[in-house]
Design an enzyme around this catalytic site. Structure first.
Site, PDB file in Angstrom:
ATOM      1  N   LYS A  12      95.219  -5.782  90.667  1.00 35.68           N
ATOM      2  CA  LYS A  12      96.495  -6.518  90.905  1.00 35.68           C
ATOM      3  C   LYS A  12      95.935  -7.944  90.507  1.00 35.68           C
ATOM      4  O   LYS A  12      96.690  -8.855  89.875  1.00 35.68           O
ATOM      5  CB  LYS A  12      96.673  -6.486  92.162  1.00 35.68           C
ATOM      6  CG  LYS A  12      98.016  -7.027  92.665  1.00 35.68           C
ATOM      7  CD  LYS A  12      98.141  -6.989  94.195  1.00 35.68           C
ATOM      8  CE  LYS A  12      98.602  -5.588  94.656  1.00 35.68           C
ATOM      9  NZ  LYS A  12      99.039  -5.432  95.927  1.00 35.68           N
ATOM     10  N   ASP A  69     103.822  -7.897  98.029  1.00 38.48           N
ATOM     11  CA  ASP A  69     104.051  -6.466  98.801  1.00 38.48           C
ATOM     12  C   ASP A  69     105.213  -5.593  98.014  1.00 38.48           C
ATOM     13  O   ASP A  69     106.128  -6.206  97.389  1.00 38.48           O
ATOM     14  CB  ASP A  69     104.454  -6.360 100.114  1.00 38.48           C
ATOM     15  CG  ASP A  69     104.655  -5.337 100.870  1.00 38.48           C
ATOM     16  OD1 ASP A  69     103.403  -4.726 101.017  1.00 38.48           O
ATOM     17  OD2 ASP A  69     105.410  -4.668 101.393  1.00 38.48           O
TER      18      ASP A  69
END
Length: 199
Positions: A12, A69
């Site tokens: 990420k 998220d």
């Protein structure tokens, strides 16, 4: 500007750094600034969970913080697994969660197997500003996995316009069209707008 990513995930980090680096941001993992914040994701939306994560790390570091998220929303399942994508059915591996998803969709006809990956990104800045954006990538759920790349539900998330699953895309190609890539590019656009108004 240094920005702390509310995550311990190096994959990420690489994706965020590639895009946020264009704003002159240096993105760091929590551990790079000496924190490891466990956040209970009690939100009912991706945006709520993204904010919970960003707020917890911001409170611990008082540095600019970015959090995301994301998850899969399947239309035929009423938006499930949604915010529970990473813990769908209480299962522990991607393969188990994919198997459960396919089992739950076994009677869904081809034309109703539409879905979207959704990503909410929240950034909290030390001057009190908050930037919150969302990116969506529509696709179709296949009946069996295809491809070796990616993670999560990528092997069954098919993009008709490309004729490939997320797991069959090269990294750069995925960044260009993924929900997270879209959310981060929207974040860059909003951030530049906010910056311009402050001048």
């Amino acid at each position: 500007m240094k920005v702390v990513l509310a995550s311990q995930n190096p994959h990420k980090l690489a994706e965020m750094q590639k895009i946020l680096g264009t704003l002159g941001m240096e993105v760091l993992l929590e551990r790079d600034v000496g924190v490891n914040v466990e956040v209970e994701e009690t939100g009912t939306t991706f945006a709520e969970n993204s904010l919970l994560k960003a707020q917890a790390v911001f409170d611990a570091t008082h540095l600019a913080t970015v959090a995301d998220d994301s998850g899969l929303m399947v239309d035929a399942l009423g938006g499930a697994p949604g915010v529970y994508s990473a813990r769908y059915g209480g299962l522990h591996t991607d393969a188990e969660r994919i198997a459960l998803l396919l089992e739950n969709m076994k009677d869904v006809p081809e034309e109703k197997r539409t879905a979207q990956f959704v990503c909410a990104v929240t950034c909290l800045l030390p001057d009190g500003r908050k930037i919150a954006v969302q990116g969506v990538c529509p696709g179709v759920i296949l009946r069996a996995p295809r491809g070796e790349g990616g993670f999560g539900y990528d092997p069954v998330f098919y993009l008709p316009e490309l004729g490939k699953t997320f797991a069959e895309l090269a990294g750069g190609e995925k960044n260009r069209i993924s929900h997270r890539g879209r959310a981060l590019r929207e974040f860059c656009r909003v951030y530049r707008e906010v910056d311009r108004h402050d001048e």
